[in-house]
Write an enzyme that holds these catalytic residues in place. Structure first.
Site, PDB file in Angstrom:
ATOM      1  CE  LYS A   1      -3.940   1.812   2.714  1.00  0.00           C
ATOM      2  NZ  LYS A   1      -4.744   1.540   3.935  1.00  0.00           N
TER       3      LYS A   1
ATOM      4  CB  SER B   1      -7.854   3.529   3.325  1.00  0.00           C
ATOM      5  OG  SER B   1      -7.036   2.884   4.295  1.00  0.00           O
ATOM      6  CB  SER B   2      -6.225  -1.734   2.032  1.00  0.00           C
ATOM      7  OG  SER B   2      -5.649  -1.376   3.264  1.00  0.00           O
TER       8      SER B   2
ATOM      9  CB  ILE C   1      -6.852   3.100  11.479  1.00  0.00           C
ATOM     10  CG1 ILE C   1      -6.584   3.742  12.838  1.00  0.00           C
ATOM     11  CG2 ILE C   1      -7.747   3.984  10.632  1.00  0.00           C
ATOM     12  CD1 ILE C   1      -5.811   5.038  12.761  1.00  0.00           C
ATOM     13  N   GLY C   2      -9.809   1.302  11.159  1.00  0.00           N
ATOM     14  CA  GLY C   2     -11.228   1.248  11.489  1.00  0.00           C
ATOM     15  C   GLY C   2     -11.960   0.247  10.615  1.00  0.00           C
ATOM     16  N   GLY C   3     -11.187  -0.480   9.789  1.00  0.00           N
ATOM     17  CA  GLY C   3     -11.770  -1.453   8.876  1.00  0.00           C
ATOM     18  C   GLY C   3     -11.098  -1.491   7.516  1.00  0.00           C
ATOM     19  CB  SER C   4      -8.355   0.574   6.122  1.00  0.00           C
ATOM     20  OG  SER C   4      -8.999   1.803   6.305  1.00  0.00           O
TER      21      SER C   4
END
Length: 458
Positions: free
Chosen positions: A76, A153-154, A174-177
Site C-alpha cells: 500500500k 482505504s486498502s 485503523i477502522g476497517g481498512s
C-alpha cells in the site's frame, strides 16, 4: 500463472516447474492488461522486480531459498520504502515526496524474499472506505463489478488481490481498512492483534496485515510480518501466528447482527451471515446471539477526535496545498475548527470506552461472528455508502470496535448477493489469538458453499 496462490508458487519453485522470473513477467503483463479498468496501482517497478526475481531464481537453484522467496507482493502506498513515492494518496503531498525509511512490514517481507513489484492506491490520508482520491485520475475499481468500489482505504490492494495481481498484498487498518475491502472483494483480510505486526509510524488502533485469496496465504504472510522490530514500542513478544487446532464441537461462538449503531444490516447480507452461523452450529459449535455493545456516543466521539486530528494536519498545510485535498475530506474536517478541548478529550476517551465494551462483550465467547459491513460494495465514485461527510462512519460499526479493543479480526467471503457481489463474514478472536481466527477461517473455507470463479482470471 499470476493467479496462483503463494503456497502453490513456492511448491512450483521448489520443484523447478516455475521460476520467479517467469512468474514476475506474467504478472507484469497481466496487470498491464487490466489496469485500464481497475486503477489499483500507483507505481510499478518492473526492472527492480525482475532483478529481484533473478536473484530469487538463483537462491532456489542453490538451495538457499527464503520463506517467501520469489513470491510477488504489493505494498500500500502508505507503507514507507526508501526512494519510493510517499504521498499518502493525496494531491496535497508535493510531487517527488519520498520516504527516508523502510517501514517494518516492508522490511520483513523483503527479508523473507518476497518481491515487492508495485504499490497500491489509497484515498486521501487513508480516511475513506473507498478508493476515491485527489491524487489519482480514477478511483480503484472492484474486479467483481468495475462500477463498484473495492472498498478502502486498502483499495488498490484489494482490487489487485481479487484481480489476480499476484497472491500477497499488504494493507493497513485503523477502522476497517483491510477488512472492508476484503469483504467487498471476496478476499481474506486479517487485522492482527495490535502489536503483532510491528509498524511505523504507529497510531492508536493502526495495524498492517495481509490481503490474500486464501487463509493459508494470509498465515504465510503473517509469519513473516510478525517478526520483531524495536522501532514499534507496541510490538508483542514472539508468539504463535500459524493456525492452531480448533475443535468446533462445544466451541462458544457469539453472533452479532446489530452493532448498536450505524446502518442496518441489509437482508441479503444478514441471510448469508446467518447461514454461516448455522453451518458452524450444525458442525457442533454453540452459537448464541450477541447484542450490539457500542453506542452512538462512542462512534460520534471517535468521529470528533479523528476530525480534529485530520483538521490539525490539513490546516497546517500551505493554502495552495490544502486546496488540493479531496473536497469530501475538507468538508468532513471543517467542523473540528469549532471544537473545544472538552469535546476533543471526550472523543479521545471513546477509544478506551470501545475497548472496554468490546472485551467485556466478547469475553464469554471463543469467537464472535458478524458481517464485515452492513451492505455490499457501492459505486466507485462515492466516498462512503452514504457519501455524506456529516455521517461518514455508519458502515464501520462492525469493524471499528476491534481496532480499539486490539483483538484479531478476519474478513473472509461467506457468499454473494443476487447481483454477484461478495459478502464478507468477520471472525473475531480473543486478544492475541491471531492463530485461532486463522484456524477458524481455514475451517470455514472447507465448510462454506462452493465459491464463484475469480474475475479477471489470468
Amino acid at each position: 500463472m499470476a493467479g496462483l496462490d503463494a503456497a502453490a508458487l513456492l511448491a512450483a519453485y521448489r520443484s523447478g516447474e516455475l521460476s520467479p522470473v517467469e512468474v514476475v513477467r506474467a504478472l507484469l503483463a497481466h496487470a498491464a492488461s487490466r489496469e485500464g479498468e481497475l486503477h489499483a496501482l500507483c507505481a510499478v517497478d518492473a526492472d527492480t522486480a525482475l532483478a529481484a526475481a533473478r536473484a530469487s531464481e538463483a537462491r532456489w537453484r542453490a538451495g538457499t531459498a527464503l520463506a517467501l522467496d520469489g513470491v510477488p507482493v504489493t505494498l500500500k502506498e502508505n507503507i514507507a520504502v526508501p526512494g519510493a513515492a510517499y504521498r499518502l494518496g493525496t494531491a496535497a503531498t508535493p510531487e517527488g515526496a519520498e520516504a527516508d525509511f523502510e517501514a517494518p512490514p516492508a522490511a520483513r517481507l523483503r527479508e523473507a524474499g518476497a518481491i515487492a513489484w508495485a504499490r497500491t492506491t489509497m484515498p486521501d490520508y487513508g480516511m475513506l472506505s473507498s478508493g476515491l482520491s485527489s491524487l489519482y485520475a480514477e478511483p480503484a475499481r472492484n474486479p467483481w463489478d468495475v462500477r463498484m468500489t473495492p472498498g478502502g482505504s486498502s483499495a488498490g490492494a484489494a482490487a489487485s488481490a481479487a484481480a489476480g495481481y499476484g497472491p500477497l498484498h499488504l494493507g493497513t487498518d485503523i477502522g476497517g481498512s483491510i477488512r472492508l475491502p476484503a469483504g467487498w472483494c471476496g478476499l481474506v483480510g486479517l487485522k492482527p492483534s495490535h502489536g503483532r505486526v510491528p509498524i511505523k509510524p504507529g497510531y492508536a488502533g493502526r495495524v498492517a496485515g495481509p490481503l490474500t485469496r486464501t487463509v493459508a496465504d494470509a498465515a504465510l504472510m503473517l509469519a513473516a510480518l510478525a517478526r520483531p522490530d524495536a522501532r514499534d514500542p507496541t510490538q508483542l513478544p514472539p508468539g504463535q501466528v500459524l493456525p492452531r487446532p480448533v475443535e468446533l464441537r462445544g466451541l462458544r461462538v457469539g453472533l452479532m447482527l446489530d452493532a448498536g449503531w450505524g446502518d442496518a444490516v441489509q437482508p441479503e447480507v444478514e441471510a448469508v451471515i446467518r447461514a454461516a452461523a448455522l453451518a458452524f452450529e450444525q458442525a457442533g459449535a454453540i452459537v448464541e446471539p450477541l447484542a450490539g455493545f457500542t453506542t452512538r456516543g462512542m462512534a460520534d466521539g471517535m468521529d470528533r477526535f479523528w476530525r480534529m486530528r485530520s483538521w490539525l494536519d490539513i490546516s497546517a498545510l500551505p493554502p495552495e496545498r490544502r486546496a488540493k485535498v479531496l473536497p469530501y475530506i475538507l468538508d468532513w474536517v471543517a467542523a473540528a475548527a469549532g471544537y473545544d478541548g472538552s469535546a476533543v478529550f471526550h472523543g479521545y476517551s471513546q477509544m478506551q470506552a470501545l475497548r472496554e465494551a468490546a472485551n467485556a462483550a466478547c469475553e464469554p465467547f471463543d469467537f464472535v461472528l458478524s458481517p464485515v459491513a452492513p451492505m455490499p460494495a457501492y459505486p466507485a465514485h462515492l466516498a462512503s455508502p452514504l457519501h455524506d461527510p456529516a455521517r461518514p462512519f455508519e458502515h464501520i460499526a462492525f469493524t471499528l470496535p476491534f481496532n480499539m479493543s486490539e483483538q484479531p479480526a478476519l474478513a473472509i467471503n461467506a457468499g454473494y448477493t443476487s447481483a454477484g457481489l461478495p459478502i464478507g463474514l468477520q471472525i473475531v478472536g480473543r486478544r492475541f489469538d491471531d492463530a485461532g481466527v486463522l484456524a477458524l477461517g481455514a475451517l470455514w473455507e472447507r465448510m462454506r458453499p462452493q465459491q464463484r470463479a475469480w474475475p479477471f482470471t489470468a
